[in-house]
Design a protein around this motif. Structure first.
Motif, short mmCIF file in Angstrom:
data_model
loop_
_atom_site.label_atom_id
_atom_site.label_comp_id
_atom_site.label_asym_id
_atom_site.label_seq_id
_atom_site.Cartn_x
_atom_site.Cartn_y
_atom_site.Cartn_z
N GLN A 4 0.84 -1.20 0.00
CA GLN A 4 0.00 0.00 0.00
C GLN A 4 0.87 1.25 0.00
N SER A 7 2.44 1.76 -3.40
CA SER A 7 1.51 2.24 -4.43
C SER A 7 1.13 3.70 -4.20
N GLY A 11 1.93 6.77 -6.77
CA GLY A 11 0.88 7.67 -7.25
C GLY A 11 1.22 9.11 -6.98
N LEU A 14 4.14 10.33 -9.08
CA LEU A 14 3.75 10.53 -10.47
C LEU A 14 3.02 11.84 -10.66
N LEU A 15 2.08 12.10 -9.72
CA LEU A 15 1.35 13.36 -9.81
C LEU A 15 2.28 14.56 -9.65
N MET A 18 4.05 15.15 -12.83
CA MET A 18 3.15 15.74 -13.81
C MET A 18 2.90 17.21 -13.54
N LEU B 13 -6.70 0.01 -1.65
CA LEU B 13 -5.55 -0.54 -2.37
C LEU B 13 -5.74 -0.59 -3.89
N CYS B 16 -5.38 2.82 -5.36
CA CYS B 16 -3.99 3.30 -5.32
C CYS B 16 -3.18 2.67 -6.44
N LEU B 17 -3.43 1.39 -6.65
CA LEU B 17 -2.68 0.70 -7.70
C LEU B 17 -3.09 1.21 -9.09
N LEU B 19 -4.09 4.24 -9.63
CA LEU B 19 -3.84 5.68 -9.74
C LEU B 19 -2.82 6.08 -10.82
N PRO B 20 -1.65 5.43 -10.86
CA PRO B 20 -0.69 5.88 -11.89
C PRO B 20 -1.27 5.81 -13.29
N ALA B 23 -3.97 8.39 -13.73
CA ALA B 23 -3.41 9.74 -13.85
C ALA B 23 -2.95 9.99 -15.28
#
Lengths: 436, 286
Positions: A4, A7, A11, A14-15, A18, B13, B16-17, B19-20, B23
């Motif tokens: 978790q 991940s 995320g 990555l944001l 960007m 979870l 979240c996985l 999300l990339p 996005a």
């Protein structure tokens, strides 16, 4: 749990990447780069010539010029993307002469009036000054000028047993297109009778582009656009244009001019000894030397004229110009650099490296013509036969439609239909600009 | 409390996985699409339908639309049928079939610009391979191919089909592999011939694959741009001036982002309409 965390981190990072990528170049950052001085940025295909002049400029002023190199054919599209988003990426804008008007109408260029005195502006050739001026405001200073010249392959002519006294031709007494076509046919019949060697009679450097193709019609007395710049009806479908187009299409069908070969390939064909005559620009002399040709291999003469139109010869002119981006954060420094590169010492450094003709007769020095002897012809043409391309804010649409027409004519399209459709397309684009 | 927190984490979870990827889709697909629609409904900086009026009153736009539809009416069914036939061929359990699969898939691995350059050389009007071949073997006069207004579009269709079929073949192959062999055995016992097996068993059982291939292939083909840009520039005589190229010209050559965006909006709507009917048709029997 570990999964978790990973991940979520992925995320978030990555944001973050960007969001940071979306920031503008100048946002909160100091654009200054070289020891407290400013840094200017330009996108150009004349990177070597700019680099040399920029080096000297930095020594003298402390202002650094960052040069981003690109291919010649990519400049227009790249600038369109960058400037339409009002990006401050480039401080200096390279504009092909006739594009100036279009760039101004879209608000991409800053006036240069405060960076040039009247005397400095008037030192430029009148037709170049005209291309850089929109609504009486000076926007783009010419880096140099261009001209069109006929080159011939000495070796191929010799192999074909053709002897021509090229010294007899002058600006007042040129070889005619009709004579040249006869020579080309004779040479090809001798050198490549069955067409298996792929030798062409005459090639055109900027084939299917308005810069060179329109000159055929102009050399028969045709204009490029109406005097008020609002229509091409009755202009590019005039008898002069029809005659020029029919002449060209007939010779493509006969195989004197090539078909399905791009402009770049025509140059390569000449360098590779696959083409007897090539009608191209004066600066092509330096490209020939770069391609390991020597003056033993090729020669040059004035652009031909049409029989019966000897006094209407129209040769190419205009070249790349330099302006200041309306979105630059360093307008003053950029304006000064434009002056340096077009009027000042930078231009003396730029010209011999780029091979471009000077932007004014006064700059034709012995040193320059020694480096590129073809410029002697270019000087004559600039003073006597130079023909300005259409000046219109719709030049991009004009140029694209006419280039397509010339290419269609080359591929055997019906002349009347091609002309009609082109007039409609261009007039529709001109109409939109006229309305606004 | 602890239990509900663990439950929340478990629920979060997958998001979240995702999300990339989400996005990327948001930034590079959804946002540009929305922005494109906003731009399309602007004229000279203000909200208006004028851009569409100008676009629809332009003959060139309708011509481009027709070229796009004409090309896709031929290209998409052709690619689907060929891909399916290729998949049937490489689905055979014979020795060395892997080599055939690789060969059929090979064009997919070549980038479109490289493929376009190779094809333009091969189909060159000046001593190109194709002209040399048809001239020396069949005595046919040299053809214009990409320089002929009647042939250029079909040459692009051929190039894109050659390049694309291997890709769609792989989806069909996966679909065919998923069919239980006992179904075929049963059909064989019932005395079904090869054609009956194909028509009544194979084709219905790969219907979902066909639907996916149809939708994806249609979208990709309608947005086809590279061969036009690299080989024909929309010519000769606008015969290959597909809508995608027209949108590119409007935006990046003429600096008219609003017209380019409006053209793209039309493309998106066109794709949605076609895909809607494709879904309708393929789901009819269900």
């Amino acid at each position: 749990m570990k999964r978790q965390v990973i991940s979520v981190l992925m995320g978030v990072s990555l944001l973050a990447v960007m969001v940071s990528g979306c920031g503008k170049k100048g946002d909160g950052a100091d654009d200054g780069g070289s020891e407290g001085g400013k840094t200017l940025k330009i996108l150009t295909h004349y990177d070597a010539a700019f680099a040399e002049a920029a080096k000297k400029y930095e020594e003298e002023t402390g202002v650094k010029v960052e040069i981003e190199q690109t291919a010649y054919e990519n400049i227009g599209d790249t600038l369109e993307v960058v400037l339409s988003s009002q990006s401050d990426e480039y401080d200096l804008i390279m504009a092909d002469g006739p594009n100036t008007s279009a760039y101004v109408s879209r608000g991409y260029l800053e006036p240069l009036t405060e960076y040039f005195t009247e005397e400095e502006k008037e030192s430029f050739s009148p037709e170049l000054l005209k291309q850089g001026t929109v609504n009486d405001e000076f926007y783009a200073a010419p880096l140099g000028d261009s001209s069109t010249v006929l080159y011939y392959n000495k070796n191929l002519l010799k192999q074909a047993g053709i002897e021509v006294d090229w010294s007899q031709y002058t600006g007042e007494s040129r070889i005619t297109w009709e004579e040249l076509v006869d020579l080309a046919k004779k040479a090809v019949a001798e050198l490549d009778p069955d067409g298996s060697k792929g030798i062409y009679g005459i090639e055109i450097g900027q084939v299917s582009s308005v810069y060179q193709m329109n000159l055929l019609a102009n050399s028969m007395g045709g204009k490029n656009i109406s005097d008020d710049g609002k229509t091409v009806k009755g202009v590019i479908d005039s008898d002069e244009w029809k005659d020029a187009i029919a002449w060209y299409q007939g010779l493509v069908e006969e195989g004197v001019f090539s078909k399905g070969v791009s402009g770049l390939e025509t140059y390569n064909n000449f360098y590779a000894g696959k083409c007897v005559f090539e009608w191209m620009t004066a600066d092509s002399y330096t490209f020939c030397l770069d391609a390991d040709l020597t003056e033993e291999d090729f020669g040059w003469t004035y652009q031909p004229c049409f029989e019966g139109h000897e006094d209407e010869v129209a040769t190419g002119c205009g070249n790349w110009a330099l302006g200041v981006s309306a979105f630059s954060n360093n307008k003053e420094e950029a304006g000064k650099f434009v002056n340096y590169m077009t009027y000042g010492e930078g231009n003396d450094i730029f010209l011999p490296i780029s091979g471009m003709g000077p932007n004014t007769s006064a700059r034709y020095t012995d040193e320059l013509t020694e480096k590129n002897p073809v410029l002697e012809i270019a000087k004559y043409e600039a003073e006597n036969t130079a023909f300005v391309r259409a000046v219109t804010p719709a030049f991009n649409e004009y140029s694209a439609a006419l280039s397509t027409m010339w290419e269609d004519i080359r591929n055997g399209a019906d002349i009347e239909e091609a002309m009609e459709s082109t007039v409609e397309q261009i007039d529709s684009a001109l109409g939109e600009y006229n309305e606004s | 409390m602890k239990q509900s927190s663990a439950k929340m984490k478990k629920r979060a979870l997958p998001y979240c996985l995702l999300l990339p990827a989400l996005a990327f889709v948001l930034v590079f697909k959804i946002y540009p699409l929305i922005y494109c629609f906003i731009q399309g409904f602007h004229y000279k900086g203000s909200w208006s339908l004028e851009t569409f009026r100008v676009l629809f009153s332009n003959k060139g736009f309708w011509h481009s639309l027709w070229v796009t539809i004409k090309m896709n009416l031929v290209m998409t069914p052709l690619q689907i049928v060929l891909s399916f036939l290729m998949a049937l061929l490489v689905n055979q359990a014979v020795r060395g079939i892997g080599a055939f699969r690789s060969l059929y898939y090979l064009p997919v691995t070549i980038s479109m610009p490289v493929a376009a350059i190779c094809w333009s050389l091969m189909l060159s009007v000046n001593n190109g391979l194709a002209n040399s071949f048809i001239g020396s073997w069949f005595g046919i006069a040299p053809q214009g191919f990409f320089t002929d207004a009647n042939q250029a579009l079909w040459c692009i269709v051929a190039l894109s089909t050659w390049k694309g079929c291997g890709y769609w073949m792989m989806f069909y192959l996966a679909g065919l592999k998923g069919i239980d062999t006992s179904v075929y055995e049963a059909a064989k016992i019932d005395g079904a011939n090869a054609l009956q097996t194909l028509w009544d068993i194979t084709i219905p059982l790969v219907k979902k694959t066909t639907l996916f291939v149809m939708v994806a292939d249609t979208s990709i083909n309608i947005l086809l741009f590279a061969p036009t840009q690299l080989i024909t520039s929309g010519g000769p005589s606008d015969s290959t001036n597909v809508l995608m190229y027209e949108a590119y010209k409007q935006a990046f050559k003429y600096g008219s982002y609003e017209k380019g965006a409006a053209t793209t909006c039309v493309l998106v709507v066109l794709i949605l309409i076609i895909v809607f009917f494709q879904f309708k048709l393929t789901n009819q029997e269900d």
